[in-house]
Scaffold this motif. Structure first.
Motif, PDB file in Angstrom:
ATOM      1  N   LYS A  36       0.966  -1.390  -0.018  1.00 23.56           N
ATOM      2  CA  LYS A  36       0.267   0.279   0.207  1.00 23.56           C
ATOM      3  C   LYS A  36       0.617   0.475  -0.159  1.00 23.56           C
ATOM      4  CE  LYS A  36      -4.643  -0.942   0.416  1.00 23.56           C
ATOM      5  NZ  LYS A  36      -5.357  -0.535   0.065  1.00 23.56           N
ATOM      6  N   LEU A  37       2.157   1.645   0.874  1.00 24.66           N
ATOM      7  CA  LEU A  37       2.635   2.233   1.272  1.00 24.66           C
ATOM      8  C   LEU A  37       4.056   2.770  -0.287  1.00 24.66           C
ATOM      9  CD1 LEU A  37       3.394   2.305   4.556  1.00 24.66           C
ATOM     10  CD2 LEU A  37       2.048   3.710   3.802  1.00 24.66           C
ATOM     11  N   LEU A  38       4.228   1.617  -0.582  1.00 22.53           N
ATOM     12  CA  LEU A  38       4.794   2.038  -1.902  1.00 22.53           C
ATOM     13  C   LEU A  38       4.416   1.708  -3.291  1.00 22.53           C
ATOM     14  CD1 LEU A  38       7.627  -1.208  -1.865  1.00 22.53           C
ATOM     15  CD2 LEU A  38       7.810   1.197  -1.635  1.00 22.53           C
ATOM     16  N   GLY A  39       2.378   1.258  -3.402  1.00 21.53           N
ATOM     17  CA  GLY A  39       2.113   1.954  -4.096  1.00 21.53           C
ATOM     18  C   GLY A  39       1.905   3.628  -4.513  1.00 21.53           C
ATOM     19  N   ILE A  40       1.276   3.922  -3.374  1.00 17.69           N
ATOM     20  CA  ILE A  40       1.343   5.912  -3.486  1.00 17.69           C
ATOM     21  C   ILE A  40       2.742   6.227  -3.873  1.00 17.69           C
ATOM     22  CG2 ILE A  40       0.866   7.231  -1.509  1.00 17.69           C
ATOM     23  CD1 ILE A  40      -0.720   5.850   0.146  1.00 17.69           C
ATOM     24  N   ILE A  42       4.504   5.081  -6.129  1.00 13.49           N
ATOM     25  CA  ILE A  42       5.098   4.623  -6.935  1.00 13.49           C
ATOM     26  C   ILE A  42       4.273   5.075  -8.468  1.00 13.49           C
ATOM     27  CG2 ILE A  42       3.830   2.248  -9.349  1.00 13.49           C
ATOM     28  CD1 ILE A  42       5.986   0.618  -7.174  1.00 13.49           C
ATOM     29  N   ASP A  43       2.711   5.264  -7.664  1.00 13.46           N
ATOM     30  CA  ASP A  43       2.074   6.796  -8.335  1.00 13.46           C
ATOM     31  C   ASP A  43       2.283   8.021  -8.571  1.00 13.46           C
ATOM     32  OD1 ASP A  43      -0.065   4.904  -9.068  1.00 13.46           O
ATOM     33  OD2 ASP A  43      -1.923   5.364  -7.490  1.00 13.46           O
ATOM     34  N   GLU A  44       3.325   8.229  -7.037  1.00 16.01           N
ATOM     35  CA  GLU A  44       3.749   9.758  -7.177  1.00 16.01           C
ATOM     36  C   GLU A  44       4.370   9.725  -8.403  1.00 16.01           C
ATOM     37  OE1 GLU A  44       4.765  10.482  -3.514  1.00 16.01           O
ATOM     38  OE2 GLU A  44       2.156  11.027  -2.692  1.00 16.01           O
ATOM     39  N   VAL A  45       5.020   9.015  -8.722  1.00 21.37           N
ATOM     40  CA  VAL A  45       6.803   8.649  -9.274  1.00 21.37           C
ATOM     41  C   VAL A  45       6.029   8.897 -10.850  1.00 21.37           C
ATOM     42  CG1 VAL A  45       8.404   7.243 -10.145  1.00 21.37           C
ATOM     43  CG2 VAL A  45       8.461   7.458  -7.864  1.00 21.37           C
ATOM     44  N   ILE A  46       5.094   8.070 -11.116  1.00 17.91           N
ATOM     45  CA  ILE A  46       4.760   7.992 -12.157  1.00 17.91           C
ATOM     46  C   ILE A  46       3.896   8.852 -12.690  1.00 17.91           C
ATOM     47  CG2 ILE A  46       2.637   6.933 -13.714  1.00 17.91           C
ATOM     48  CD1 ILE A  46       3.500   4.024 -11.905  1.00 17.91           C
ATOM     49  N   ASP A  47       2.703  10.113 -12.053  1.00 15.51           N
ATOM     50  CA  ASP A  47       2.349  11.043 -12.110  1.00 15.51           C
ATOM     51  C   ASP A  47       3.439  12.459 -12.326  1.00 15.51           C
ATOM     52  OD1 ASP A  47       0.156   9.667 -11.673  1.00 15.51           O
ATOM     53  OD2 ASP A  47      -0.349  11.070  -9.987  1.00 15.51           O
ATOM     54  N   THR A  48       4.921  12.010 -11.712  1.00 17.76           N
ATOM     55  CA  THR A  48       6.290  13.127 -12.356  1.00 17.76           C
ATOM     56  C   THR A  48       6.594  12.991 -13.244  1.00 17.76           C
ATOM     57  OG1 THR A  48       6.159  13.323  -9.766  1.00 17.76           O
ATOM     58  CG2 THR A  48       7.874  14.343 -11.049  1.00 17.76           C
TER      59      THR A  48
END
Length: 53
Positions: A36-40, A42-48
């Motif tokens: 769950k924590l890594l998913g958040i 990873i989402d931030e990195v992909i969005d960036t």
């Protein structure tokens, strides 16, 4: 019959299995929280990366 019941009480195999079950449950909880924590993150990195492209 009483002899069999006495052996059942002295056997620790069931206790060992219960301990393995508790350990497995603990590992599962840690894995779920980690995912769950890594998913958040990873989402931030992909969005960036998507935003910069």
């Amino acid at each position: 019959m009483l002899k069999k019941m006495g052996q059942f009480v002295r056997e620790e195999e069931g206790q060992g299995m219960a301990e393995y079950g508790l350990i497995l449950a603990g590992v599962a909880v840690v894995a779920i929280v980690g995912i769950k924590l890594l998913g958040i993150k990873i989402d931030e990195v992909i969005d960036t990366v998507t935003g910069k492209l």
